[in-house]
Motif scaffolding. Structure first.
Motif, PDB file in Angstrom:
ATOM      1  N   SER A   1       0.851  -1.198   0.000  1.00  0.00           N
ATOM      2  CA  SER A   1       0.000   0.000   0.000  1.00  0.00           C
ATOM      3  C   SER A   1       0.887   1.249   0.000  1.00  0.00           C
ATOM      4  O   SER A   1       1.668   1.475   0.925  1.00  0.00           O
ATOM      5  N   ALA A   2       0.785   2.032  -1.064  1.00  0.00           N
ATOM      6  CA  ALA A   2       1.656   3.189  -1.272  1.00  0.00           C
ATOM      7  C   ALA A   2       1.179   3.901  -2.538  1.00  0.00           C
ATOM      8  O   ALA A   2       0.264   3.434  -3.219  1.00  0.00           O
ATOM      9  N   VAL A   3       1.830   5.015  -2.855  1.00  0.00           N
ATOM     10  CA  VAL A   3       1.600   5.672  -4.143  1.00  0.00           C
ATOM     11  C   VAL A   3       2.651   5.157  -5.119  1.00  0.00           C
ATOM     12  O   VAL A   3       3.845   5.091  -4.785  1.00  0.00           O
ATOM     13  N   TYR A   4       2.212   4.766  -6.305  1.00  0.00           N
ATOM     14  CA  TYR A   4       3.116   4.249  -7.339  1.00  0.00           C
ATOM     15  C   TYR A   4       3.207   5.261  -8.480  1.00  0.00           C
ATOM     16  O   TYR A   4       2.190   5.692  -9.032  1.00  0.00           O
ATOM     17  N   PHE A   5       4.444   5.640  -8.799  1.00  0.00           N
ATOM     18  CA  PHE A   5       4.697   6.582  -9.882  1.00  0.00           C
ATOM     19  C   PHE A   5       5.338   5.855 -11.053  1.00  0.00           C
ATOM     20  O   PHE A   5       6.284   5.080 -10.885  1.00  0.00           O
ATOM     21  N   CYS A   6       4.845   6.148 -12.223  1.00  0.00           N
ATOM     22  CA  CYS A   6       5.462   5.734 -13.465  1.00  0.00           C
ATOM     23  C   CYS A   6       6.343   6.901 -13.924  1.00  0.00           C
ATOM     24  O   CYS A   6       5.981   8.068 -13.719  1.00  0.00           O
ATOM     25  N   ALA A   7       7.499   6.607 -14.521  1.00  0.00           N
ATOM     26  CA  ALA A   7       8.385   7.671 -14.987  1.00  0.00           C
ATOM     27  C   ALA A   7       9.087   7.232 -16.265  1.00  0.00           C
ATOM     28  O   ALA A   7       9.301   6.032 -16.473  1.00  0.00           O
ATOM     29  N   SER A   8       9.435   8.195 -17.095  1.00  0.00           N
ATOM     30  CA  SER A   8      10.051   7.877 -18.384  1.00  0.00           C
ATOM     31  C   SER A   8      11.225   8.788 -18.693  1.00  0.00           C
ATOM     32  O   SER A   8      11.198   9.990 -18.379  1.00  0.00           O
ATOM     33  N   TYR A   9      12.239   8.201 -19.309  1.00  0.00           N
ATOM     34  CA  TYR A   9      13.359   8.937 -19.890  1.00  0.00           C
ATOM     35  C   TYR A   9      13.204   8.886 -21.403  1.00  0.00           C
ATOM     36  O   TYR A   9      12.683   7.930 -21.953  1.00  0.00           O
ATOM     37  N   GLY A  10      13.732   9.900 -22.072  1.00  0.00           N
ATOM     38  CA  GLY A  10      13.762   9.780 -23.514  1.00  0.00           C
ATOM     39  C   GLY A  10      14.174  11.071 -24.173  1.00  0.00           C
ATOM     40  O   GLY A  10      14.260  12.117 -23.542  1.00  0.00           O
ATOM     41  N   GLY A  11      14.427  10.976 -25.441  1.00  0.00           N
ATOM     42  CA  GLY A  11      14.823  12.147 -26.185  1.00  0.00           C
ATOM     43  C   GLY A  11      16.265  12.520 -25.911  1.00  0.00           C
ATOM     44  O   GLY A  11      17.052  11.720 -25.427  1.00  0.00           O
ATOM     45  N   ALA A  12      16.574  13.771 -26.186  1.00  0.00           N
ATOM     46  CA  ALA A  12      17.956  14.223 -26.116  1.00  0.00           C
ATOM     47  C   ALA A  12      18.402  14.559 -24.696  1.00  0.00           C
ATOM     48  O   ALA A  12      19.590  14.702 -24.436  1.00  0.00           O
ATOM     49  N   THR A  13      17.461  14.656 -23.785  1.00  0.00           N
ATOM     50  CA  THR A  13      17.830  15.070 -22.436  1.00  0.00           C
ATOM     51  C   THR A  13      17.817  13.875 -21.491  1.00  0.00           C
ATOM     52  O   THR A  13      17.317  12.814 -21.821  1.00  0.00           O
ATOM     53  N   ASN A  14      18.334  14.071 -20.334  1.00  0.00           N
ATOM     54  CA  ASN A  14      18.321  13.045 -19.309  1.00  0.00           C
ATOM     55  C   ASN A  14      17.229  13.326 -18.285  1.00  0.00           C
ATOM     56  O   ASN A  14      17.322  12.926 -17.144  1.00  0.00           O
ATOM     57  N   LYS A  15      16.167  14.001 -18.711  1.00  0.00           N
ATOM     58  CA  LYS A  15      15.124  14.349 -17.768  1.00  0.00           C
ATOM     59  C   LYS A  15      14.194  13.175 -17.538  1.00  0.00           C
ATOM     60  O   LYS A  15      13.761  12.510 -18.484  1.00  0.00           O
TER      61      LYS A  15
END
Lengths: 112, 113
Positions: free
Chosen positions: A85-99
């Motif tokens: 039980s928690a908050v689940y975050f999805c995250a993505s990298y891509g493109g020219a940056t490392n954001k």
């Protein structure tokens, strides 16, 4: 302009059953995806990741599936436990940056 | 043996003041980040440093100034605090600057009165 979307703000599941958390992205340049888990008053904790060259990655009770054509990924937790039980975050990298671009999170409640 | 530690955990201050948040990591990582989580729980990157070099600088007011004295530390100084700066600020670090999981601290909750 939300590039990573988690359309379900919350999910409730019985202990022992499967939890499926979903995530959609809009940018076809995204090529590396991560799931994080967050408890209240703590920082996000890295759970599992997947590269766009794969369609599945498994680590214990956690499996991430990637459907590139649909720009969709999901996290499966089997069997679900109350400690999940928690908050689940999805995250993505891509493109020219490392954001790292985060979704808005899904609150998972696993009922004993 | 905390991996990424931030101080303070809570910061309550008046509008117009200047404050700093400190971050240290003992993971041997060479890239560090600052994120802001606003009232809608949206986590957004602010800055990133790699080996003390600024590599990501998002559209953040000039009142926010990051400083990295060495690879293990990344501090955030905020001048002339405004009500809209109230948020939770997270520090993170990663090994390398490309496609690596980031490890987060527990956040600093900043409240502006």
């Amino acid at each position: 302009d939300q590039q990573v979307k988690q359309n379900s703000p919350s999910l409730s599941v019985q202990e022992g059953r499967i939890s499926i958390l979903n995530c959609d992205y809009t940018n076809s340049m995204f090529d590396y995806f991560l799931w994080y888990k967050k408890y209240p008053a703590e920082g996000p904790t890295f759970l599992i990741s997947i590269s766009s060259i794969k369609d599945k990655n498994e680590d214990g009770r956690f499996t991430v599936f990637l459907n590139k054509s649909a720009k969709h990924l999901s996290l499966h937790i089997v069997p679900s436990q109350p400690g999940d039980s928690a908050v689940y975050f999805c995250a993505s990298y891509g493109g020219a940056t490392n954001k790292l671009i985060f979704g808005t999170g899904t609150l998972l409640a696993v009922q004993p | 043996d905390t991996a990424v530690s931030q101080t303070p955990k809570y910061l309550v201050t008046q509008m117009g003041n200047d404050k700093s948040i400190k971050c240290e990591q003992n993971l041997g990582h060479d890239t560090m980040y600052w994120y802001k989580q606003d009232s809608k729980k949206f986590l957004k990157i602010m800055f990133s440093y790699n080996n003390k070099e600024l590599i990501i600088n998002e559209t953040v007011p000039n009142r926010f100034s990051p400083k990295s004295p060495d690879k293990a530390h990344l501090n955030l100084h905020i001048n002339s605090l405004e009500l809209g700066d109230s948020a939770v600020y997270f520090c993170a670090s990663s090994r390398g600057r490309v496609r690596q999981p980031q490890h987060f601290g527990d956040g600093t909750r900043l409240s502006i009165l």
